[in-house]
Each structure stands twice: as structure tokens, then as C-alpha cells.
Write a protein that holds these residues in place. Structure first.
Motif, PDB file in Angstrom:
ATOM      1  N   LYS A  97     -15.098  63.963  40.023  1.00 24.56           N
ATOM      2  CA  LYS A  97     -13.614  64.272  40.082  1.00 24.56           C
ATOM      3  C   LYS A  97     -13.418  65.647  40.172  1.00 24.56           C
ATOM      4  O   LYS A  97     -12.525  66.075  40.577  1.00 24.56           O
ATOM      5  CB  LYS A  97     -13.152  63.381  39.090  1.00 24.56           C
ATOM      6  CG  LYS A  97     -12.734  62.029  39.370  1.00 24.56           C
ATOM      7  CD  LYS A  97     -12.345  61.557  40.592  1.00 24.56           C
ATOM      8  CE  LYS A  97     -12.100  60.218  40.667  1.00 24.56           C
ATOM      9  NZ  LYS A  97     -11.590  59.760  41.940  1.00 24.56           N
ATOM     10  N   TYR A 110     -13.213  56.049  42.680  1.00 24.11           N
ATOM     11  CA  TYR A 110     -12.906  56.524  44.178  1.00 24.11           C
ATOM     12  C   TYR A 110     -12.356  55.560  44.822  1.00 24.11           C
ATOM     13  O   TYR A 110     -12.943  54.380  45.178  1.00 24.11           O
ATOM     14  CB  TYR A 110     -14.308  56.975  44.424  1.00 24.11           C
ATOM     15  CG  TYR A 110     -14.939  57.989  43.529  1.00 24.11           C
ATOM     16  CD1 TYR A 110     -14.910  59.185  43.731  1.00 24.11           C
ATOM     17  CD2 TYR A 110     -15.737  57.491  42.230  1.00 24.11           C
ATOM     18  CE1 TYR A 110     -15.687  60.339  42.835  1.00 24.11           C
ATOM     19  CE2 TYR A 110     -16.377  58.293  41.414  1.00 24.11           C
ATOM     20  CZ  TYR A 110     -16.388  59.817  41.735  1.00 24.11           C
ATOM     21  OH  TYR A 110     -16.945  60.588  40.891  1.00 24.11           O
ATOM     22  N   ASP A 125     -15.599  65.995  46.045  1.00 26.09           N
ATOM     23  CA  ASP A 125     -14.876  65.176  45.002  1.00 26.09           C
ATOM     24  C   ASP A 125     -14.688  63.877  45.757  1.00 26.09           C
ATOM     25  O   ASP A 125     -14.001  62.945  45.086  1.00 26.09           O
ATOM     26  CB  ASP A 125     -13.458  65.791  44.704  1.00 26.09           C
ATOM     27  CG  ASP A 125     -12.673  66.131  46.015  1.00 26.09           C
ATOM     28  OD1 ASP A 125     -13.448  65.698  47.152  1.00 26.09           O
ATOM     29  OD2 ASP A 125     -11.786  66.753  46.065  1.00 26.09           O
TER      30      ASP A 125
END
Length: 565
Positions: A30, A62, A36
Motif C-alpha cells: 500500500k 487490493y 502500489d
């Protein structure tokens, strides 16, 4: 309750924590990582060369649709976890909401994998669309894929396989309502998988094989698994083992526990107007539980012998289907009859040398620690070490395989009272070990056999190194600690801890330090699941083992001085 669990196709009951990325991995997190999102990491892969590549995904949820393209080399994806031997401690969830009402069926998959020889570990893959049109969690479209310790959640069509080859699912979970394992042109083996039926106003179906001719190699085998409902909302007898989407369907359930969620008929035709049962093989062998009983459909078959994994995945399956392979530099763990073997012999040599961590100190530490433990553990076994040394330039450890099963394997089947009992037994073992004190010459924290390179060679992650070997120490009660007291290290039988394994991290540490290592390194943290939408009851079960040391330092009932320290 006596625990009688058969372990097959498991190289080990040992847990492998994956809290840090292996060397050379593309890192997703994250924040503070290479990427990311998982999709960005996939786009960064080398698509054109024959190279093996690794992606490590840090804890988090995610929300993205992930498409893995065909690659020339092997791809391995790891999700962060404190125990890779099961899906129970997974901290990575990939989720998306899309159904066949919006796009073509297979394109709905939260994870689409077209990479042959890929392996995915400890990731939860969820399609959150809910009941209604087909909405896939996984679409596997290439051969020799392996999914280990993964959860796949959906409703209609959770897992789709159409690979022209073989796929393995092990130690995972699959949930759904309608045809939630389906496909064709794929030979698929499910081993030690928990299958969960979700609530639905009408009947549910676990499998739907679309094998349309005798030339189609398709086969679904569910082996040594469990079938249960996700909740009390699921009506008894409301789910079938499968129905044939085409008339040559081949599906077998063997050595599997079936709760009363399974209809006594076991199997269903496709529909009243199109039964498609003319050439099916719907087989069962030695299943147990209330759902395994009853008059089966007249097109079902009771098998005289179980299928072998090599019958489905071919004789070469061991070359691509390691359930718990080591990271670069590590050692794989195998169970061979009455012994456990730790070895890197399947790893390629680089310039004639094996890029292996020096495990000589770890093995020496294990030998010495077991010798100490046996002084005080009267009713709990520690394994005998039969060999420690080099074979063909590979470091090998061969030890006794203790009888019983790992507590982490038994855990999903235990009552709360049994879990509490095992926790109290574990605390008693820790107390017994705590009576062994170092000699006066040892004034600081230390393993039994110190490894001079342990902070740099990859055996422990940096946080653990800081906690164990910080310049400022506040341990005034140095005592013998196993230092890796997870459920996977406890060997149990008949409601009793009968053995304890994996002593390579044992040493002399204070109670507070051992407790912090246990909570922060060895077990999952509540913050890992903040976005996972888990019930408080489920979270408490995940965290159940975290407070093992919280009762404080035991009263001193005498001590032994370890001459080796």
C-alpha cells in the motif's frame, strides 16, 4: 474428540512464514514499495525472455481486476502471511465486482491467469458481485498452474479452468453457490481444500464439468477435502456435488468429509429437458459425513479404488507443483515416510554453486536446542536428528517425523474448548522450557549456537533482528525459549500436544522479548485485516494464538543451568 486426519500430498506440516520479500522480488504494498497495485507489478514483468520472476504482495485489500498474461518463464506470486501452510492467516485480498451482466463470462474474473508454470501462494481472490449472473473469482487458462493456501470466493462460477493441461489447488478454500468449479479441457486436482456452500433460494451445485466428448481430457478430482455450509442460512440437503454441463463430464470426490448440506442424491442432471448424463463419470470413494450417505443418483459411480494424483496431473507433477518451495537461498521441506528432509536439491546451481543461505548454524542450533528441550519435556517429544551435513554441495537435514498432525491442520475442526485446552498445554510447555537458564557467562540474548551472519543472510527479517539484538537490552530473565511457538510447530493427537518441532530459532531470551516476537513476527496482526470485512468472531479466531505469553513470567519452581550456554 480424537483427531484422525490423513495428510497426503503435503511435503511437510511445518509452517513457513512469509513476512518479507524474497531476494529479487517485485514488491507490491500500500505504500513504500515498488508498486502500489498488483496490476502495475504485472505490467513490469519481463514478457519476452525465459526468466523466472517473483512478485511479493504486502498485507492489504487490493480492489482491482488482475490479468496475468502468458510469460516465457515461471512466475511465482507470494502473499504476505505468518503461516503459508494454510489460508487461515492470509493478509492479502484481491477483490473486484463485475458480472456477466456487464461483460462476457470469463472476463468477469477478479484474477485471470494465462501464465503457464505459475504458482500463487496465500492470496484471497474474491468476486464481490453476489448472487445472479456468472461472476468469476479466478479464470485459469494455462497449464501447470498451482494455487496454494489461497481463498477463492464468489457465487456463480467461482473458479473457471480451461487450460489444455493441468492445475493444482492445495490447502485452500473455495466458496460459491452455483457451478462454482467449472470448465473444460483441464485436469484439476483439489487437495485438502475447504469447500463452502453459500445460501441460495434454490439448489446449489459445486461442480459443472463441460466435457463434451471422450477426447476432452477434462477431469475434476476433489481429494481429502471438506464440504460444509458457510452459515446456518444454508439449508441442509440444498447442494449437489455436481451436474454435467456436457454429457461426458468426469468428476470424482474421494476421502472427503461431506456435511448435511449435500443432497442425499449426491449428483444432479443438468436440467429436466437436457439431462446430459449419458456418458458421465460422477464417482465417489470412501467419503465420510452425513452428506456422503443416501441413495445416490442412478448415474453415479461408487469407485473401487481412489485415483492417484499422478493419474490426473501426470507423472511430472512433482517438477512443477511444490506446495511449499523455499525462497531463493532457502531449503524445501519434504515428508518421506517416517522422516522429514530439508534440502535445496531442486534449486538450480549458479556457476556450479548453490546460492544457499548457510544453514549450518541453524542446524547446529536445532540439534543443541532439542538436546536441552528433552531434559525438561517428559511427555512431549522433540524429533531425533538423523543427519546434518552436505550432500553434493547441498546442505541437508534429516530428522524424525513425529506421529500426529500439526495443530494448524486440526484447527478448523476444533471446538473453542479444545482450542483453549491446546493453548493451556502450550503455555505449560513454555513454562517447562523457561526453567532452563543460561550459564553466568551469557549476559545477553543469544541463540544456542549463534549465527554470526544472521542479520545479513536472510534467515530472519530486519524487524526481528532489531528486536532480538538491539544494543539496549532489558531482559533480566534470560531463559530457554523455542522462539517460534506457532500452531504449525505443535504436533497433536487425541486432544494432546504430543510433539514440538522446528527448533532452529531457539535460544536464551527474556519472556517479554519472546512474547513480542511471537505477537509481532510469528502471528498476524489485527491491522492486516482492517479492510477485509471480517466478523469480530472470525478476527478473534485468527488472533487466538497471539496472547500465548500474556499471562506473564511463570513463578520460579526451580531451574536448570545449561552448560552449553
Amino acid at each position: 474428540m480424537k483427531l484422525t486426519l490423513t495428510l497426503s500430498f503435503l511435503p511437510s506440516v511445518w509452517a513457513i512464514a512469509r513476512n518479507t520479500p524474497p531476494a529479487g522480488a517485485i514488491i507490491v504494498a500500500k505504500s513504500g514499495a515498488d508498486y502500489d497495485t498488483i496490476g502495475k507489478a504485472i505490467m513490469a514483468l519481463d514478457m519476452g525472455h525465459f526468466v523466472n520472476q517473483t512478485i511479493f504482495i504486502g498485507a492489504g485489500v487490493y480492489d482491482e481486476q488482475v490479468e496475468i498474461p502468458a510469460l516465457r518463464g515461471r512466475l511465482t506470486i507470494y502473499g504476505e502471511t505468518s503461516d503459508a501452510s494454510s489460508y487461515l492467516n492470509n493478509t492479502v485480498t484481491v477483490t473486484h465486482n463485475i458480472s456477466a451482466a456487464q461483460v462476457e463470462g470469463e472476463i468477469t474474473a477478479t484474477l485471470g491467469n494465462a501464465a503457464a508454470s505459475s504458482r500463487i501462494y496465500n492470496i484471497n481472490v474474491i468476486n464481490t458481485h453476489g448472487p445472479g449472473p456468472k461472476a468469476l473469482a479466478l479464470s485459469a487458462t494455462a497449464t501447470q498452474q498451482g494455487y496454494y493456501g489461497c481463498q477463492f470466493g464468489g457465487y456463480h462460477g467461482t473458479i473457471h479452468t480451461q487450460v489444455g493441461g493441468t492445475v493444482l489447488f492445495a490447502k485452500g478454500l473455495v466458496s460459491g453457490t452455483t457451478n462454482f468449479i467449472f470448465g473444460d479441457y483441464a485436469r484439476v486436482w483439489f487437495d485438502h481444500v475447504d469447500i463452502k456452500a453459500r445460501p441460495l433460494p434454490r439448489d446449489g451445485y459445486i461442480t459443472a464439468s463441460y466435457r463434451a466428448s471422450s477426447n476432452d481430457p477434462s477431469y475434476f478430482v476433489i481429494n481429502n477435502s471438506t464440504i460444509e455450509a458457510t452459515s446456518m442460512e444454508v439449508k441442509p440437503r440444498s447442494c449437489f456435488l455436481g451436474r454435467p454441463e456436457a454429457s461426458y463430464a468426469c468428476v470424482v470426490f474421494q476421502n472427503t468429509y461431506m456435511s448435511d448440506v449435500i443432497n442425499p442424491s449426491g449428483w444432479s442432471s443438468w436440467s429436466s429437458t437436457l439431462p446430459s448424463t449419458g456418458h458421465v463419470l460422477f464417482g465417489e470413494y470412501e467419503n465420510t459425513g452425513p452428506g456422503s450417505q443416501g441413495a445416490r443418483a442412478n448415474f453415479a459411480t461408487e469407485l473401487e479404488a481412489p485415483l492417484e494424483i499422478s493419474d490426473i496431473l501426470n507423472d511430472d507433477y512433482k517438477t512443477w507443483s511444490q506446495v511449499y518451495p523455499a525462497d531463493t537461498g532457502g531449503r524445501d521441506v519434504f515428508a518421506l515416510s517416517s522422516v522429514i528432509v530439508k534440502s535445496s536439491h531442486l534449486h538450480a546451481l549458479e556457476d556450479g554453486h548453490c546460492p544457499e543461505i548457510d544453514f549450518s548454524y541453524a542446524d547446529a542450533n536445532e540439534i543443541q536446542a532439542i538436546s536441552l528441550a528433552k531434559i525438561v519435556l517428559c511427555d512431549v517429544e522433540a524429533p531425533e536428528i538423523y543427519f546434518s551435513g552436505n550432500i553434493n554441495r547441498r546442505q541437508v537435514l534429516i530428522q524424525e517425523r513425529l506421529l500426529g498432525v500439526a495443530l494448524c491442520v486440526a484447527w478448523p475442526y476444533l471446538t473453542r474448548e479444545q482450542k483453549l485446552s491446546f493453548k493451556e498445554q502450550s503455555r505449560e510447555i513454555i513454562h517447562q522450557l523457561h526453567t532452563i537458564k543460561p550459564s553466568e557467562k551469557l549476559q545477553s540474548r543469544s541463540h544456542i549456537v549463534p549465527d554470526p551472519n544472521i542479520l545479513t543472510n536472510g534467515r530472519i527479517n530486519p524487524l526481528e533482528g532489531d528486536m532480538l539484538f538491539a544494543p539496549i537490552e532489558n531482559d533480566t530473565d534470560l531463559s530457554f525459549m523455542h522462539n517460534d511457538f506457532t500452531q504449525s510447530k505443535c504436533i497433536v493427537d487425541n486432544d494432546t500436544i504430543v510433539g514440538f518441532v522446528d527448533w532452529e530459532m531457539a535460544g536464551f531470551f527474556g519472556w517479554k522479548t519472546a512474547g513480542e516476537i511471537h505477537r509481532r513476527i510469528r502471528n498476524p496482526q489485527r491491522e492486516h485485516f482492517v479492510n477485509a470485512n471480517l466478523s469480530e468472531k472470525r478476527l478473534q479466531d485468527i488472533m487466538f494464538w497471539n496472547n500465548l505469553y500474556d499471562e506473564g513470567v511463570p513463578e520460579n519452581h526451580g531451574s536448570l543451568i545449561a552448560d552449553r550456554a
